[in-house]
Motif scaffolding. Structure first.
Motif, PDB file in Angstrom:
ATOM      1  N   SER A 194       0.946  -1.224  -0.125  1.00 13.00           N
ATOM      2  CA  SER A 194       0.005   0.117   0.017  1.00 13.00           C
ATOM      3  C   SER A 194       0.829   1.210  -0.011  1.00 13.00           C
ATOM      4  O   SER A 194       0.595   2.467  -0.669  1.00 13.00           O
ATOM      5  CB  SER A 194      -0.742  -0.068   1.157  1.00 13.00           C
ATOM      6  N   GLY A 197       1.962   2.142  -3.119  1.00 17.59           N
ATOM      7  CA  GLY A 197       0.996   2.934  -4.248  1.00 17.59           C
ATOM      8  C   GLY A 197       0.055   1.694  -4.605  1.00 17.59           C
ATOM      9  O   GLY A 197      -0.661   2.065  -5.699  1.00 17.59           O
ATOM     10  N   ILE A 198       0.127   0.461  -4.218  1.00 20.53           N
ATOM     11  CA  ILE A 198      -0.565  -0.405  -4.589  1.00 20.53           C
ATOM     12  C   ILE A 198      -2.053  -0.632  -3.934  1.00 20.53           C
ATOM     13  O   ILE A 198      -2.137  -0.451  -2.630  1.00 20.53           O
ATOM     14  CB  ILE A 198      -0.271  -1.836  -4.580  1.00 20.53           C
ATOM     15  N   ASN A 199      -3.186  -0.546  -4.319  1.00 22.39           N
ATOM     16  CA  ASN A 199      -4.655  -0.563  -4.034  1.00 22.39           C
ATOM     17  C   ASN A 199      -4.611  -2.019  -3.667  1.00 22.39           C
ATOM     18  O   ASN A 199      -5.377  -2.820  -4.267  1.00 22.39           O
ATOM     19  CB  ASN A 199      -5.588  -0.134  -5.049  1.00 22.39           C
TER      20      ASN A 199
END
Lengths: 304, 229
Positions: A194, A197-199
């Motif tokens: 997260s 930048g990963i959802n």
């Protein structure tokens, strides 16, 4: 027995071993993603296979009743639909249930077991309590004769082709695509993923849905081999976990190697012994190997 | 670039950060020093959204990110190198760097990353977990820079790293500050490393900033006394 006949027998026996291998592998691929990558113990995995099988059955019923002319072609769209229906159910299940239990693996086991019972009852009440089978198109029936004495069943070839396709797809997705990187990053370190930048919620949901979709594909493929009942899924689940655990949970190559060795051992032993004895011997060997190597056949060796 | 107003952070009932204010401009390296347990890591985690703040606000480039989850903050331009590096061990070096692009607004891999970290170019296909501690730290910084952030947060980047790599990291941070004009906020306990790079020093004690000095006003002896246990 002539030399020719012996050769034919070896060829057919070899094919039946390969056939079992592809069946096991197809069953295990979905779980290799859900259990191997995400670490979710999904006891309802077999029921997702059953969903795929029932989708093909429903397609077959609809074609028979409303468009008998399409009998030869309905099967391919039915298999595709099986993937999407099982995937969609998986998506919803992740959203309502699995998502809340990532930190509690043992509760997941109980919850998904309950889910599997509920799904079985759903099949019983709303589809058919008895075993059903799809009306297969001509091109999947009978056998293919490369020589007069060798017979290779066509459904076996179909399952094999599908397995190769799905394995290649899973391999490319997991190891060569950006989605694969997201999935692997998330399963290794959710917080850090997260923070780059990963959802992660979205990744979890799609990964689970993908695993369920592949289970649906496997179920659809098995309609060419046998009939489907409300508890068919629970028959597959033990073998499926066995393949994934034996192969080493987080490793796709391990899953393939494990499916191959279990299938070959099984079919070779069945040739000489009864099938029950063959199963006992295979299981015992696996237990012994897992006692020596609890991490399974293949692992990623890493510093931590 | 980053503006923190009256930030409070608690674990359950116990408050750890008691109303912190911080404003850092672009092209500035701000060092936060303090002993263990003074709230450095907690502050960083709350800036990144790993833990929620109880009150106060955080703005990046004028956008309020206080209520955003981590992955959305990255899109707004914060990048994070956590304590203990936290690279993805089973992903290759190159795959680790690609995860950095997830938060990038351009989606393009910055070409100068391998010039800044030549060692990573050599190790591109190795798994992250097989790198040495120093290489992993460089990978973690490169991964954060791949997102082309406006603000880079580094939590104790020299912890457990050999001295030669510490020097390299200091050089890289100075280069990046000048070439990209980004804000770098770094927490540290090693005074020599910090003195080499900082433009401004903040001292944190008991969840509050107790000193705020520009580079030329920093009294090394005083800071050393503060850091001593």
């Amino acid at each position: 027995m002539s030399l020719n006949e012996v050769g034919s027998m070896i060829a057919m026996q070899g094919f039946s071993g390969l056939s079992l291998f592809t069946v096991l592998l197809l069953m295990a691929l979905g779980l290799a993603i859900i259990f191997g990558q995400m670490g979710v113990i999904n006891m309802a995995h077999g029921e997702f296979m059953a969903i795929g099988a029932y989708v093909v059955y429903l397609f077959s019923q609809l074609t028979q009743n409303y468009a008998p002319g399409l009998r030869e072609v309905y099967f391919v769209p039915a298999v595709v639909a099986a993937f999407f229906v099982a995937g969609a159910v998986g998506y919803v299940v992740e959203m309502l249930l699995i998502r809340r239990l990532y930190k509690r693996p043992l509760d997941t086991l109980l919850a998904t077991w309950g889910l599997s019972l509920a799904m079985q009852q759903f099949f019983r009440s709303f589809i058919n309590p008895k075993e059903v089978s799809a009306e297969l198109p001509e091109w999947l029936l009978g056998a293919f004769n490369p020589t007069p004495s060798i017979q290779v069943p066509r459904n076996g070839i179909f399952v094999m082709g599908l397995t190769i396709l799905v394995s290649a797809g899973v391999y490319l997705l997991m190891l060569k695509s950006r989605w694969g990187i997201r999935i692997r990053a998330t399963t290794q370190n959710r917080v850090m993923s997260s923070a780059v930048g990963i959802n992660t919620d979205r990744v979890d949901r799609f990964t689970f849905a993908l695993g369920c979709g592949i289970a649906g594909l496997a179920g659809a493929a098995f309609t060419t081999i046998g009939s489907t009942g409300p508890t068919s899924g629970s028959l597959y689940i033990v073998d499926t976990f066995l393949v994934v655990v034996f192969g080493g949970a987080a490793n796709l190559i391990g899953t393939i190697a494990s499916a191959f060795s279990i299938a070959q051992a099984q079919s070779l032993l069945e040739f000489f012994l009864t099938s029950a004895m063959a199963k006992v011997l295979t299981l015992m060997t696996i237990i012994v190997i897992l006692m020596i190597r609890p991490q399974g056949l293949f692992t990623n060796k890493l510093r931590t | 670039m980053i503006e923190v107003n009256d930030l409070h952070v608690s674990y359950g009932q116990s408050e750890v950060i008691h109303g912190v204010n911080l404003e850092a401009k672009e092209g500035q390296i701000v060092a936060i020093m303090g002993r263990n347990g003074m709230g450095k890591t907690t502050l960083f985690k709350s800036l990144m959204g790993v833990i929620r703040s109880t009150s106060g606000s955080i703005k990046v480039g004028g956008v309020d990110v206080t209520k955003m989850p981590s992955y959305k903050r990255v899109k707004q331009g914060i990048a994070y190198v956590p304590q203990g590096r936290m690279i993805f061990p089973s992903l290759t070096v190159w795959e680790n760097l690609l995860t950095g692009l997830e938060g990038s607004r351009t989606g393009k891999f910055p070409t100068d990353i391998f010039t800044l970290f030549p060692v990573l170019a050599e190790m591109k296909t190795r798994r992250g977990g097989n790198l040495s501690g120093g290489q992993q730290q460089q990978l973690a910084i490169a991964r954060a820079l791949a997102a082309e952030p406006k603000v880079l947060l580094l939590d104790e980047p020299t912890e457990g790293i050999q001295p030669s790599v510490i020097k390299d990291i200091a050089q890289v941070l100075l280069k990046v500050r000048d070439s990209r004009r980004i804000t770098i906020i770094v927490s540290e306990q090693v005074l020599s490393f910090t003195m080499e790079i900082l433009d401004r020093l903040l001292v944190i004690e008991g969840g509050r900033f107790t000193a705020d000095e520009p580079r030329d006003k920093v009294d090394v002896g005083e800071v050393r006394r503060l850091l001593a246990v």
